[in-house]
Design an enzyme around this catalytic site. Sequence first.
Site, PDB file in Angstrom:
ATOM      1  N   LYS A  22      36.273  41.861  61.210  1.00 45.22           N
ATOM      2  CA  LYS A  22      35.855  40.773  60.311  1.00 45.22           C
ATOM      3  C   LYS A  22      36.553  39.463  60.690  1.00 45.22           C
ATOM      4  CE  LYS A  22      37.875  40.286  56.121  1.00 45.22           C
ATOM      5  NZ  LYS A  22      38.409  38.938  55.860  1.00 45.22           N
ATOM      6  N   ASN A  23      37.871  39.514  60.781  1.00 45.66           N
ATOM      7  CA  ASN A  23      38.602  38.255  60.976  1.00 45.66           C
ATOM      8  C   ASN A  23      38.352  37.628  62.347  1.00 45.66           C
ATOM      9  OD1 ASN A  23      39.532  38.392  58.413  1.00 45.66           O
ATOM     10  ND2 ASN A  23      41.634  38.982  58.942  1.00 45.66           N
ATOM     11  N   ARG A  92      37.562  31.556  52.050  1.00 47.32           N
ATOM     12  CA  ARG A  92      38.459  30.529  52.562  1.00 47.32           C
ATOM     13  C   ARG A  92      38.278  30.281  54.058  1.00 47.32           C
ATOM     14  NH1 ARG A  92      43.010  29.134  50.266  1.00 47.32           N
ATOM     15  NH2 ARG A  92      43.859  29.081  52.357  1.00 47.32           N
ATOM     16  N   CYS A 116      43.921  31.665  45.681  1.00 48.52           N
ATOM     17  CA  CYS A 116      43.107  32.872  45.667  1.00 48.52           C
ATOM     18  C   CYS A 116      43.782  33.885  44.772  1.00 48.52           C
ATOM     19  CB  CYS A 116      42.865  33.416  47.068  1.00 48.52           C
ATOM     20  SG  CYS A 116      44.257  34.236  47.763  1.00 48.52           S
ATOM     21  N   ARG A 121      47.314  29.306  48.635  1.00 42.36           N
ATOM     22  CA  ARG A 121      47.197  29.459  50.095  1.00 42.36           C
ATOM     23  C   ARG A 121      46.900  28.081  50.671  1.00 42.36           C
ATOM     24  NH1 ARG A 121      43.401  34.506  51.413  1.00 42.36           N
ATOM     25  NH2 ARG A 121      44.084  34.073  53.524  1.00 42.36           N
ATOM     26  N   PRO A 122      47.953  27.370  51.039  1.00 46.83           N
ATOM     27  CA  PRO A 122      47.772  25.983  51.476  1.00 46.83           C
ATOM     28  C   PRO A 122      47.059  25.866  52.826  1.00 46.83           C
ATOM     29  CG  PRO A 122      50.060  26.683  51.779  1.00 46.83           C
ATOM     30  CD  PRO A 122      49.352  27.808  51.091  1.00 46.83           C
ATOM     31  N   VAL A 123      46.550  24.653  53.107  1.00 42.93           N
ATOM     32  CA  VAL A 123      45.912  24.393  54.408  1.00 42.93           C
ATOM     33  C   VAL A 123      46.577  23.192  55.095  1.00 42.93           C
ATOM     34  CG1 VAL A 123      43.662  25.455  53.933  1.00 42.93           C
ATOM     35  CG2 VAL A 123      44.058  23.090  53.246  1.00 42.93           C
ATOM     36  N   LEU A 125      48.842  23.000  57.300  1.00 41.04           N
ATOM     37  CA  LEU A 125      49.042  23.103  58.758  1.00 41.04           C
ATOM     38  C   LEU A 125      47.752  22.755  59.510  1.00 41.04           C
ATOM     39  CD1 LEU A 125      51.139  26.400  58.860  1.00 41.04           C
ATOM     40  CD2 LEU A 125      51.985  24.056  59.027  1.00 41.04           C
ATOM     41  N   ASP A 304      47.658  42.657  55.481  1.00 42.23           N
ATOM     42  CA  ASP A 304      46.361  43.223  55.095  1.00 42.23           C
ATOM     43  C   ASP A 304      46.390  44.756  54.997  1.00 42.23           C
ATOM     44  OD1 ASP A 304      45.309  40.707  54.901  1.00 42.23           O
ATOM     45  OD2 ASP A 304      44.147  40.791  56.757  1.00 42.23           O
ATOM     46  N   ARG A 396      33.196  42.616  51.038  1.00 43.87           N
ATOM     47  CA  ARG A 396      33.506  41.457  51.886  1.00 43.87           C
ATOM     48  C   ARG A 396      33.978  41.896  53.268  1.00 43.87           C
ATOM     49  NH1 ARG A 396      37.146  36.855  49.354  1.00 43.87           N
ATOM     50  NH2 ARG A 396      36.749  36.171  51.463  1.00 43.87           N
TER      51      ARG A 396
HETATM   52  C1  UD1 Z   1      44.413  35.292  57.964  1.00 43.89           C
HETATM   53  C2  UD1 Z   1      43.487  36.440  57.667  1.00 43.89           C
HETATM   54  C3  UD1 Z   1      43.966  37.215  56.438  1.00 43.89           C
HETATM   55  C4  UD1 Z   1      45.415  37.628  56.609  1.00 43.89           C
HETATM   56  C5  UD1 Z   1      46.286  36.433  56.996  1.00 43.89           C
HETATM   57  C6  UD1 Z   1      47.707  36.831  57.346  1.00 43.89           C
HETATM   58  C7  UD1 Z   1      41.374  35.585  58.462  1.00 43.89           C
HETATM   59  C8  UD1 Z   1      40.015  35.113  58.120  1.00 43.89           C
HETATM   60  N1  UD1 Z   1      42.157  35.908  57.429  1.00 43.89           N
HETATM   61  O1  UD1 Z   1      44.355  34.410  56.848  1.00 43.89           O
HETATM   62  O2  UD1 Z   1      43.141  38.381  56.315  1.00 43.89           O
HETATM   63  O3  UD1 Z   1      45.902  38.171  55.396  1.00 43.89           O
HETATM   64  O4  UD1 Z   1      45.739  35.781  58.159  1.00 43.89           O
HETATM   65  O5  UD1 Z   1      47.720  37.766  58.369  1.00 43.89           O
HETATM   66  O6  UD1 Z   1      41.724  35.721  59.619  1.00 43.89           O
HETATM   67  N2  UD1 Z   1      50.187  28.758  55.519  1.00 43.89           N
HETATM   68  C9  UD1 Z   1      50.688  27.518  55.158  1.00 43.89           C
HETATM   69  N3  UD1 Z   1      49.940  26.409  55.473  1.00 43.89           N
HETATM   70  C10 UD1 Z   1      48.737  26.485  56.097  1.00 43.89           C
HETATM   71  C11 UD1 Z   1      48.238  27.746  56.462  1.00 43.89           C
HETATM   72  C12 UD1 Z   1      48.982  28.875  56.160  1.00 43.89           C
HETATM   73  O7  UD1 Z   1      51.770  27.413  54.600  1.00 43.89           O
HETATM   74  O8  UD1 Z   1      48.124  25.440  56.342  1.00 43.89           O
HETATM   75  C13 UD1 Z   1      50.963  29.971  55.199  1.00 43.89           C
HETATM   76  C14 UD1 Z   1      50.234  30.902  54.229  1.00 43.89           C
HETATM   77  O9  UD1 Z   1      50.431  30.534  52.891  1.00 43.89           O
HETATM   78  C15 UD1 Z   1      50.855  32.240  54.574  1.00 43.89           C
HETATM   79  C16 UD1 Z   1      51.117  32.126  56.078  1.00 43.89           C
HETATM   80  O10 UD1 Z   1      51.081  30.733  56.390  1.00 43.89           O
HETATM   81  O11 UD1 Z   1      52.099  32.394  53.920  1.00 43.89           O
HETATM   82  C17 UD1 Z   1      50.122  32.841  56.947  1.00 43.89           C
HETATM   83  O12 UD1 Z   1      48.812  32.463  56.566  1.00 43.89           O
HETATM   84  P1  UD1 Z   1      47.636  32.389  57.636  1.00 43.89           P
HETATM   85  O13 UD1 Z   1      48.034  33.171  58.846  1.00 43.89           O
HETATM   86  O14 UD1 Z   1      47.216  30.989  57.810  1.00 43.89           O
HETATM   87  O15 UD1 Z   1      46.475  33.171  56.891  1.00 43.89           O
HETATM   88  P2  UD1 Z   1      44.914  32.916  57.009  1.00 43.89           P
HETATM   89  O16 UD1 Z   1      44.558  32.408  58.347  1.00 43.89           O
HETATM   90  O17 UD1 Z   1      44.434  32.170  55.796  1.00 43.89           O
END
Ligand code: UD1
Length: 420
Positions: A22-23, A92, A116, A121-123, A125, A304, A396
């Site tokens: 999926k991912n 997301r 969520c 779950r910030p963006v 980065l 996960d 999902r």
């Molecule tokens: C992806 C996976 C999800 C998995 C997660 C961690 C997909 C579609 N989803 O989610 O199934 O649980 O990796 O392995 O691939 N963070 C920040 N700022 C950001 C982005 C992330 O602080 O801009 C933090 C998050 O809060 C978290 C950590 O970084 O603590 C890792 O998150 P991230 O690897 O980005 O997860 P996703 O890509 O959303």
Amino acid sequence: MYKFVIKGGKKLSGNVVVSGAKNASLALMPASLLSPGTFRIDNTPDLRDVTTMSQLMESLGAKVSLKGKLQVIDTTGVEKFEAPYELVKKMRASIYVLGPLLGRYGYAKVSMPGGCAWGPRPVNLHIEGMEKLGAEVTLDSGYIIARAKKLRGARINFDVSSVGATGNIMMAAVLAKGTTVISNAALEPEIVALGEFLEKMGAHIEGLGTPTVTIEGVEDLSPADFENIPDRIEAGTFLVAGAMAGGRVKVSNCKPADLTSLLVKLEGAGAKLETGKDTITIEAPGQIKPVDVSTAPYPGFPTDMQAQWIAFMALATGSSILTETIYFDRFKHVPELVRLGADIEVKENIAIVKGVKSLKGAKVMSTDLRASASLILAGLVAEGTTEVLRIYHMDRGYERMEEKLRGLGADIERVQSDEF
Ligand code: UD1
């Protein structure tokens, strides 16, 4: 709405075939926005999240079809650059269109994903990375609006390892002018798959699967065909099912090396494992030994798999500690497992799991994708009948879960239900 009705106590045995990841799919699909033309992605899973990403791609003007496992994407007609709230709130990973749209068209408008079920779950980065590449990013009425005439290569260091931000920046940087170096890049196999797909399209990338990824921007890319990798989390979920309710269960079409951290813990719990080129056979332990686990970015133990692991440890012969380091609040499954008779206490980001002799069937509610998997696993071994409500979460990310479990001998039915 549907629920699962599971009659627990059936021993699982036999062979189960893992679907495509999926991912990885959720990253490969938006990557196709980087070039006009027709892409064929084989081993694509038929999942609700893949359907949501297809709807998003279609709303941009692409054509997407899935016949069997073969997904065909035609990006020739892409003419819109906006990911609306209605789709982003469902999933997301929709934010993955930000990088490719910005890289190719110089403009993207993407709804901000909110929190969520398991917390914020910030963006940041993703946004900071695009700014480093020269984009002007504004936040307006819940939308991220990013603009750039031409992105320029940059040095980007992530304070925390992020799968999504690494993938998004890679997709933006492949068409930037000059060199981009990403340090503390995510090492996840899904990111390596994305990088290999981009390379097939003509991108120049070095260091895939290492913490330093270097991308030399190119003028343009071409359509490519690709075979998606197997879903390591689905494979892991069936391995834990085998460890809890086997018998001997063979998990086929997986990559054992991608599952090493889980395999080590399963052996620690007393399971016997045999690995082949693309198979893992698990023999359930007579008694489950307690094993502590701390989640970590790949190659660490996947967050996960945390919920499924807690369900497993709920039946161990002693106490174990689960430390969640990625998503501190990701414990919504715990109160539901407790309803099935588990003895688990959560303190901040730590779950203390005291093994019990048996679980007892009850009505439980899934709150997110992996939580639903953990409740299903618990239901497979609980005495009597377990009903898992809100299985749309499970749809999902698990393809034909009940069919695959029935193939192993489980007594599980999908039943229409109005219960919330
Ligand atoms: C992806 C996976 C999800 C998995 C997660 C961690 C997909 C579609 N989803 O989610 O199934 O649980 O990796 O392995 O691939 N963070 C920040 N700022 C950001 C982005 C992330 O602080 O801009 C933090 C998050 O809060 C978290 C950590 O970084 O603590 C890792 O998150 P991230 O690897 O980005 O997860 P996703 O890509 O959303």
